[in-house]
Design an enzyme around this catalytic site. Structure first.
Site, PDB file in Angstrom:
ATOM      1  N   LYS A   1       0.877  -1.189   0.000  1.00 22.48           N
ATOM      2  CA  LYS A   1       0.000   0.000   0.000  1.00 22.48           C
ATOM      3  C   LYS A   1       0.907   1.231   0.000  1.00 22.48           C
ATOM      4  O   LYS A   1       1.385   1.656   1.043  1.00 22.48           O
ATOM      5  CB  LYS A   1      -0.881  -0.035   1.249  1.00 22.48           C
TER       6      LYS A   1
ATOM      7  N   ASP B   1      -6.266   6.912  -2.137  1.00 26.57           N
ATOM      8  CA  ASP B   1      -6.135   8.248  -1.559  1.00 26.57           C
ATOM      9  C   ASP B   1      -6.580   8.259  -0.092  1.00 26.57           C
ATOM     10  O   ASP B   1      -6.487   9.277   0.583  1.00 26.57           O
ATOM     11  CB  ASP B   1      -6.998   9.225  -2.376  1.00 26.57           C
TER      12      ASP B   1
ATOM     13  N   VAL C   1      -7.710   2.675   3.802  1.00 24.30           N
ATOM     14  CA  VAL C   1      -7.321   1.486   3.045  1.00 24.30           C
ATOM     15  C   VAL C   1      -6.058   0.862   3.659  1.00 24.30           C
ATOM     16  O   VAL C   1      -5.941  -0.355   3.778  1.00 24.30           O
ATOM     17  CB  VAL C   1      -7.176   1.842   1.547  1.00 24.30           C
ATOM     18  N   GLY C   2      -5.130   1.703   4.113  1.00 25.04           N
ATOM     19  CA  GLY C   2      -3.965   1.192   4.847  1.00 25.04           C
ATOM     20  C   GLY C   2      -4.405   0.625   6.192  1.00 25.04           C
ATOM     21  O   GLY C   2      -3.913  -0.423   6.634  1.00 25.04           O
TER      22      GLY C   2
ATOM     23  N   GLU D   1       9.507   1.192  11.082  1.00 26.34           N
ATOM     24  CA  GLU D   1      10.623   2.141  10.973  1.00 26.34           C
ATOM     25  C   GLU D   1       9.969   3.524  10.982  1.00 26.34           C
ATOM     26  O   GLU D   1       9.310   3.912  10.024  1.00 26.34           O
ATOM     27  CB  GLU D   1      11.418   1.873   9.701  1.00 26.34           C
TER      28      GLU D   1
ATOM     29  N   CYS E   1      13.987  10.441   7.556  1.00 20.20           N
ATOM     30  CA  CYS E   1      13.944  10.212   9.004  1.00 20.20           C
ATOM     31  C   CYS E   1      15.334  10.063   9.616  1.00 20.20           C
ATOM     32  O   CYS E   1      15.507  10.258  10.805  1.00 20.20           O
ATOM     33  CB  CYS E   1      13.111   8.980   9.298  1.00 20.20           C
TER      34      CYS E   1
ATOM     35  N   GLU F   1       9.757  15.804  15.022  1.00 18.59           N
ATOM     36  CA  GLU F   1      10.392  15.595  13.725  1.00 18.59           C
ATOM     37  C   GLU F   1       9.953  16.731  12.797  1.00 18.59           C
ATOM     38  O   GLU F   1       8.766  17.035  12.704  1.00 18.59           O
ATOM     39  CB  GLU F   1       9.932  14.247  13.170  1.00 18.59           C
TER      40      GLU F   1
END
Ligand code: ADP
Length: 494
Positions: free
Chosen positions: A189, A222, A226-227, A265, A299, A398
Site C-alpha cells: 500500500k 487516496d 485502506v492502509g 521504521e 527520518c 520531527e
C-alpha cells in the site's frame, strides 16, 4: 514543464493497480490526482483503491500463500527475483522520471533512490538463495531421553507493506523484496502522495516477471482507511511499515487484535555531536548538506547539531555560509540538491515549526521562509536556528524540512544527555579528531545507528532500525532478512 521533462517523453505513471495478477482499476471507478510539487501542476492520475479492493488483494495474497508452492519453492523465487532485477534495470529511467515528478527529488541525488534499490533486489535474491533454512542443532538431553532438534526457518505468511512518500521507490523495494524472497506473499500500500512509484512496480511485476497471481499485489488509494484495513485484516500475518510514529502506533494497535508481527521504521530527530577536537571544515559543511538534501524529508538525517560552547560561533559561521550557498531549485536541473517539499501542507508544517522555535527563544541565523526566486513549487529556504532549547517543541518534534537546529554544550556528558533527550532513537552522528573517543560517545547514544566522521552506517548488509519510539525490528543485513521468517524448532528421534 522543463526541457528535460519534455525530452524524457514519459511523465505519467501507471494508473492501474495490481490485484491477483491483474492490472485493474478500482471497483469504485474513482481516480485521484498526482501533483508535481515543483510545478504545483497535476501530473496525471491513478485509480483510487477502496477498502473492498484491499480485501480482494489480501484474499489473493492469502490464497497464493496457502494454496501454491511459492513459500516452498526457493529456486523459483530466486528465478523470479533475478527477473525482477533485470526488469527494473530496463525500467530505471522511467522510474527516475516518476520519482522526480511525484516527489520532487533532485535528479542529481536520485541514484540512491533508483540504482541502489534496484541493486538490492539482486542482493536479496542471492542472500535468500544462500540462507541456511534448516539448522541441525544436534542431540539434546530431555527427561524422556535424547532428542535431535532442527530449526526450520519458514516464511511468516501474508505480509502487508505500507510505505511513505519521502523515498517511495526505495522503500517499496526495501519492504517487499526480502519478504518475497523469504517466501511470503505481499500486499503493498504506497503513500497517497506518491502512488506511481508503487503502481509502476506493480505493472513491471505483472508484465515482465513470472511472479504468480496473488503473490505480489499493489493497492493504491487516496484514503488512509485502506492502509488501516490492511493493518487490521485478520488474514494478514505481518505488517512492515515506514512512516510517522503516530501512524506506527495506530498500526500496532490495529494489529493487536490478531497479534500481528510488526516491523516499524518510524520518525527520528537525530543528534550530531560535534566534539571539540573535530575538523569543523570537514564535518560542518557535510552536516549542513545532510540537513537540506532531499529537502530534509528523511527520518535518518541528523537534524540537531550539538556544538562545543568553546567553538560555537565558529561552527555557526561555517553552517550559515554552507546553507546560504546551498543549491535549491528545480529538481530536473543538474547540480540542484534540494527540491521542493512534497506538498503545501508539509511546507506549512515546516514553516510553522520554525516559527514555533523562534517563539520559544531560538535565534534565526539564516532561512526561515520561502526562497524569493522560487515562488512556484513548495520550496523552503535552508534554515539554521541557534540557541535551541533541547526541551522545546522544535527540538522534540520531527521537522521533515531543510532545517538544522544548533545547541551549545559544555561537557561530553552533557552532549550525550541532550542527544538522548528524545522520544526517538533512530540514528545519530559523532564528529571528532580522536576516533576512539568518538566511538565511545557513539556507544552511549540510545539509537539504532550512528555515523562517525561522515562514514555512513547505512547499507544493505548492515542492520538498520530504531530504538525507543523510532521503531521495532531491523531492515537490511541478515537480521533484516530474518524478520520475514519464523524459526520453527522440531524435536525428533535422535
Ligand atoms: P504522513 O503523515 O507524512 O503522510 P504517514 O506515516 O501517515 O505519513 O503515512 C505513511 C503511510 O501510512 C501512507 O501509505 C499512509 O497512507 C499510511 N497510513 C496512514 N494512516 C494509516 C493508518 N491508520 N493505518 C495504516 N496505514 C496508514
Amino acid at each position: 514543464m522543463t526541457d528535460a521533462q519534455v525530452e524524457s517523453g514519459v511523465l505519467a505513471g501507471e494508473e492501474r493497480m495490481l490485484i491477483d495478477g491483474e492490472l485493474c482499476h478500482s471497483d469504485s471507478g474513482a481516480f485521484f490526482e498526482v501533483v508535481d510539487p515543483a510545478s504545483e501542476q497535476v501530473a496525471g492520475r491513478v485509480t483510487d483503491g477502496s477498502v473492498a479492493d484491499m480485501a480482494r488483494a489480501v484474499g489473493a495474497a492469502r490464497r497464493a500463500f496457502d494454496e501454491t508452492d511459492w513459500s516452498r519453492d526457493l529456486d523459483f523465487r530466486y528465478h523470479c527475483l533475478i527477473q525482477l532485477h533485470e526488469a527494473l534495470e530496463r525500467n530505471a529511467e522511467r522510474l527516475r522520471r516518476i520519482l522526480v515528478t511525484e516527489v520532487g527529488c533532485p535528479v542529481t541525488v536520485s541514484r540512491s533512490q533508483i540504482e541502489s534499490p534496484i541493486e538490492e533486489v539482486e542482493h536479496w535474491a542471492e542472500h535468500g538463495k544462500a540462507f541456511e533454512y534448516l539448522v541441525d542443532t544436534g542431540i539434546h538431553p530431555t527427561q524422556l531421553g535424547p532428542a535431535r532438534r532442527r530449526i526450520h526457518y519458514e516464511a511468516t505468511g501474508v505480509v502487508g507493506a505500507i510505505t511513505p512518500w519521502n523515498v517511495p521507490f526505495y522503500l517499496n523495494i526495501a519492504e517487499t523484496v526480502p519478504a518475497l524472497m523469504a517466501g511470503n506473499t505481499v500486499v503493498l500500500k504506497p503513500a497517497q502522495l506518491t502512488p506511481w512509484s508503487g503502481s509502476e512496480y506493480g505493472r513491471i511485476v505483472a508484465e515482465e516477471t513470472d511472479i504468480p497471481p496473488g503473490v505480489f499485489n499493489v493497492v493504491v488509494s487516496d484514503a488512509n482507511e485502506v492502509g488501516a484495513a490492511l493493518s487490521a485484516d485478520p488474514r494478514v500475518d505481518m505488517i512492515t511499515f515506514t512512516g510517522s510514529t503516530a501512524t506506527g502506533r495506530a498500526i500496532l494497535a490495529a494489529g493487536a487484535a490478531t497479534v500481528k508481527k510488526t516491523l516499524l521504521e518510524l520518525g527520528g530527530r537525530s543528534a550530531h555531536i560535534v566534539l571539540d577536537d573535530a575538523d569543523f571544515n570537514a564535518a560542518l559543511p557535510m552536516a549542513a548538506m545532510m540537513a537540506c538534501v532531499m529537502s530534509g524529508q528523511s527520518c535518518i538525517l541528523p537534524s540537531r547539531i550539538l556544538l562545543p560552547r568553546s567553538r560555537y560561533d565558529e561552527g555557526l559561521e561555517i553552517l550559515k555560509s554552507m546553507m546560504e550557498g546551498f543549491p535549491v531549485g528545480d529538481p530536473w536541473t543538474p547540480g540542484v540538491m534540494q527540491g521542493p517539499q512534497i506538498s503545501e501542507t508539509q511546507r506549512r508544517k515546516v514553516l510553522g515549526l520554525i516559527q514555533d522555535g523562534i517563539d520559544s527563544g531560538a535565534r534565526l541565523i539564516t532561512g526561515g521562509g520561502i526562497p524569493e526566486n522560487l515562488p512556484t513549487g513548495y520550496y523552503t529556504q535552508p534554515t539554521l536556528l541557534a540557541d535551541v532549547d533541547p526541551d522545546a517543541r522544535i527540538s522534540q518534534e520531527e521537522i521533515f524540512g531543510p532545517v538544522l537546529t544548533a545547541t551549545p554544550y559544555d561537557t561530553d556528558d552533557e552532549a550525550v544527555a541532550i542527544a538522548n533527550n528524545s522520544i526517538y532513537g533512530l540514528s545519530g552522528e559523532v564528529s571528532g579528531g580522536d576516533v576512539e573517543r568518538a566511538f565511545a560517545i557513539a556507544t552511549r547514544m540510545r539509537t539504532g545507528n550512528v555515523t562517525i566522521n561522515g562514514k555512513s552506517h547505512f547499507g544493505i548488509t548492515s542492520p538498520f532500525g530504531g530504538t525507543k519510539q523510532s521503531g521495532l525490528g531491523r531492515r537490511n543485513g541478515d537480521e533484516g532478512y530474518r524478520e520475514y521468517l519464523e524459526a520453527k524448532s522440531i524435536g525428533m528421534p535422535a
